[in-house]
Each structure stands twice: as structure tokens, then as C-alpha cells.
Design an enzyme around this catalytic site. Structure first.
Site, PDB file in Angstrom:
ATOM      1  N   SER B 146       0.844  -1.200   0.000  1.00 17.03           N
ATOM      2  CA  SER B 146       0.000   0.000   0.000  1.00 17.03           C
ATOM      3  C   SER B 146       0.882   1.253   0.000  1.00 17.03           C
ATOM      4  CB  SER B 146      -0.957  -0.059   1.190  1.00 17.03           C
ATOM      5  OG  SER B 146      -1.984   0.890   1.045  1.00 17.03           O
ATOM      6  N   ASP B 222      -9.916  -5.359  -4.096  1.00 17.53           N
ATOM      7  CA  ASP B 222      -9.413  -4.318  -3.196  1.00 17.53           C
ATOM      8  C   ASP B 222     -10.364  -3.123  -3.239  1.00 17.53           C
ATOM      9  OD1 ASP B 222      -7.912  -2.182  -1.979  1.00 17.53           O
ATOM     10  OD2 ASP B 222      -6.092  -3.340  -2.352  1.00 17.53           O
ATOM     11  N   HIS B 254      -7.391  -5.869   0.427  1.00 18.55           N
ATOM     12  CA  HIS B 254      -6.202  -5.058   0.734  1.00 18.55           C
ATOM     13  C   HIS B 254      -5.452  -5.557   1.970  1.00 18.55           C
ATOM     14  CE1 HIS B 254      -4.049  -1.350  -0.176  1.00 18.55           C
ATOM     15  NE2 HIS B 254      -4.054  -1.004   1.095  1.00 18.55           N
TER      16      HIS B 254
END
Lengths: 276, 276
Positions: B146, B222, B254
Site C-alpha cells: 500500500s 481491493d 487489501h
């Protein structure tokens, strides 16, 4: 049963669910990993019982078991370690009450009637899981860490025919002779020690043993060695001529890094029994 | 440097260390996994940069990387995601300030002078690690999740020759065009957007690319897809004819369950480059 979350994980699904439990009289939360194979029919299941202070979540996110369970096509169940919520008794110490159910059915106030963790893990939760997921109930195995290792060994021996194989990571092996046990058994089962031996892995091994293979790993650098007393279980294993592998692993402590390091071997051990 | 803990893990050592950082002007804490091979000489290192809200600890306990790093004989470094402590600026939102350093050197008050996470990850922490551990500084690779995926891709392209391979799990690919980026770049780098493109993976790919292989995985489920903008990076990769593997993984979200599910492949990818 309420779905808290369902997350794709190693081609399977890591779920978290909440349900009312008759055994504990509370809402209970558990984790369940279902491998991809479950889309095509029932799969075996390995129960993972966690240690002091844990919820359903710790092993689910730290033990790294899903990787190997996915490879072996085995489901993983992660029960909580105690009842929780309004009206549930607790103690200010970390090793009694919330997060410390010790996998027994309490007979003493204020712990009864909520602290019924043996009934929950052996009857309530399996009933729920078998009714809602593609599990082959004839192919079950059980493992656990620390207090959960105690749970795996004692529940496995107390319920012959339920589990094909038992394993444990750094289990409490002789709670009757340990500060991780005497206080809790007094609280949950009362002061009469004759009631305790039915929940002591070493006493159960001496008394009846297990009809299947057992694998026990303990870190040689575990700072809780005197509380775990693995040597007492080893002695009982030898006396009974029980099929078992008992190992001390040099350098390892009591943490989930230890658990994760040997998870592949434990799941391979159970897979051999579950797929036999 | 202070040893916070050292724990045996997959035959190696998972350590946590604390040290004063010149770059951030604060105490910083990091995790470092050293495989058993390091007892016999220097080993390659893979840097893992974490995402929003994380400390050094999340990936260390949840991503399951040590298993594969041990197998490949590679060290793993887990830096923190921001400076912390007395006098360090913060914001009430989760995505700015503490836990949200974005791997840039801030030029704007109140973030400068502490929020110097690029200098910390590229200079300060490597200097410390190379001086204290058996690491082959010519064999480094970088990955992240991320915001940490953004860090891995941007630092990799901004510092040619430092890393042999880049990978990322669900990276923020185009922060200049994302709510995970515009606010933070305004805060740390000021309102002039021309300063931002040097920290945007898609812009860097268009501008210079990377002299080595790149692997990027994003979960097709996600829920942050619009914030991550992987398609913008894919477009830049294609335009540049960059050596790269860009994948959308069906069903995955995610979470760290996604990261753990593909960790084996990412470490194998880096191992091939590191041992070449």
C-alpha cells in the site's frame, strides 16, 4: 450465525463469524479458514486452540497456518479462549477469566455457567460449523499453543474417536503441578484435586493415552518451561508406550515466531492422519 | 543501538532494535530478520515498507515473510512508517502524520524536520544495519504494501543502482491523482505539484523507469482500487517497455491475508535477482 468478515486467503476464504452459544450463554466469535477444495465437497478440519490472553484472532493472523492448510486442503478453526461480554465473570490477573478459559466446563461460581469452554469447543462450535460449512466430520484433528496446547491434548484424550491426531506447541502439560493450572482449576473446578486430573494432559496420558499419533514441540529457550512441564508428559508417554514425537527445539521461545516456524511440520503431521 | 528483542524464528533471528536517527531527529524502532546463513557471512537483504497506520511490527508478525526469507537465505528489514515521539507533529486523520510518512523528506512545517522518511530508509537505517549485521550491501531489494508499495517503487526508481529488484503489494501507484497522496504531498512537500512527480511511481516510470525486474500484485477485490490506481502504473510500464509483471489477483482484498498469500512468490522473485 453472523458473518463478521470473509477474506480471500491462499486461494481459500478466511472468515470470522459470530453466533450465540448455548454452552456459554454468550455471543462467541470464531475464525474459520476454508481451503479452495471445500468448493467441491467436504474437507478435513484442524482445530487450533489459542493460549492465555488470546482471542480467535491471534493465531489467525500470526501463526501462518493458512498457507500449509491450503496446500493440504484442510480447514482451520480458531475458537476464542473464553466467553466474553456483559455478565461474564473476570479476574484482574491475565491468566484467569477472560482469555483464560482453560478448555474446561466450570462447576464453581462465579465462573459457571458461562465458562463452559469444553462444551463449546467439543459440541457447540462443531455443531455450528458442520451445519454451515463443507466439513468432513470424520476427519478432525486438533492442535494448540500453550494453554491451547493443554486444551488440544486434554480434549483429544477426553474424547476418544473425535480426533485422528493431536499436536501442541509449548503446551501446559501438567497444570495440576503448575501455577498455570492450580489457580485456574481451583477457580473453575473447585478445591478438590481429584476433579483436576481429568483435565491434566500428563494424568490423562498415564490414565488412558490416545489412539493415534501425537506431536509436541517446545522451545528449549522457553522462559515458561517450569510452568509447562513438558518432561512430565514425556514421562507419561514413555510409561504408556504412546505413539508420540516429543521435541525440544533449540533457541526457540514461547512466541508465535516459534509457532509459525514449526507450523508446516505440524500441518503435514495432521494431514497424514487426516487423509489416511 | 538498543536490542529490544531477539527471537529465534525459522532457524534465524527476528530482532527488534531501537536507535537514534539523525535523519528524523528521533528514536526509531525497526525489525530485522537475519537468516541462519548470516552466521557464516554476509547475506542479501529485502526491505519491506509498510502501509498507513503500521509500525515496524505489523508486517513482521502478519506477512509471513520470514519462512520464505529463511529458505532463500535473505535478511528482511522492517522500518517504521514515520517518526514518533515527543515533539513530532501529527494530524487527527489516520493518513497523515504518525504512521503515514509516505517515504518522502518533508520540506514544510510542521512536518520538517522530523518527517524525513526517505533519508531514513535510504541512508540512516542502511548505514546502521550494514555496520551492525552481516549484510551484503551490493545485494538489496525492496518491496512494500500500500503506502509501502508506493515507497518501494518510488525509492527504487529514485535511487538507481541501490536495489536489484522492486516489488509491491497493492501499492499506491499514482498519489498525485489520489486522495492517498494529494493531501499528504501538499502537507509534506508544499502546494507546488511539480515537486510531487518525483515521488509518484507512475510519473517516475514515465520519466526514468527501473534497471531491473518489477513485480506488482493488487487484489481485484481491493476496495481501495480507485485510490491505488494500478492502471496508471501499468500504462507507464507499457509506454516505457519496462521489464515488469503486473497482476490483478481475483478475490483478494487489501489485507495482510492478501500479502501473505503472495509472499512466497515475491520472495522467490527477489531471490532470483539477489542471487544472480
Amino acid at each position: 450465525m453472523e458473518v463478521v468478515s470473509e477474506t480471500c486467503c491462499f486461494d481459500g476464504v478466511q472468515g470470522v463469524y459470530r453466533h450465540p452459544s448455548k454452552a456459554t450463554g454468550t455471543e462467541m466469535t470464531f475464525g474459520l479458514f476454508m481451503p479452495q477444495e471445500a468448493q467441491h465437497g467436504p474437507v478435513p478440519i484442524l482445530w487450533f486452540l489459542s493460549g492465555l490472553t488470546c482471542t480467535h484472532e491471534n493465531a489467525m493472523i500470526k501463526a501462518g497456518a493458512q498457507c500449509w492448510a491450503a496446500e493440504a486442503g484442510i480447514a482451520l478453526a480458531y475458537p476464542d479462549t473464553s466467553p466474553r461480554g456483559h455478565g461474564v465473570a473476570d479476574d484482574e490477573s491475565y491468566d484467569l477469566g477472560l482469555g483464560a478459559g482453560f478448555y474446561v466446563d466450570a462447576t464453581q461460581a462465579p465462573w459457571a455457567p458461562h465458562f463452559m469452554m469444553e462444551s463449546y469447543v467439543i459440541r457447540d462450535l462443531p455443531d455450528l460449523i458442520m451445519s454451515n460449512f463443507q466439513i468432513d466430520e470424520d476427519r478432525q484433528a486438533i492442535t494448540g499453543h500453550s494453554m491451547g496446547g493443554h486444551g488440544a491434548l486434554t480434549l483429544g484424550m477426553r474424547h476418544p474417536g473425535r480426533f485422528r491426531s493431536l499436536s501442541a506447541f509449548a503446551p501446559i502439560c501438567n497444570p495440576m503441578a503448575s501455577d498455570w493450572g492450580r489457580k485456574q482449576m481451583t477457580a473453575y473446578l473447585g478445591p478438590d484435586e481429584t476433579a483436576w486430573s481429568a483435565h491434566d494432559a500428563s494424568a490423562l496420558m498415564a490414565d488412558r493415552g490416545f489412539d493415534g499419533p501425537i506431536l509436541v514441540d517446545t522451545g528449549a529457550a522457553d522462559s515458561n518451561m517450569d510452568l509447562l512441564r513438558p518432561e512430565t508428559l514425556a514421562q507419561a508417554i514413555a510409561a504408556r508406550r504412546q505413539q508420540a514425537t516429543w521435541r525440544l527445539q533449540p533457541g526457540y521461545d514461547h512466541s508465535y515466531f516459534f509457532v509459525a516456524s514449526f507450523m508446516e511440520e505440524h500441518i503435514a503431521f495432521h494431514a497424514e492422519a487426516l487423509w489416511a
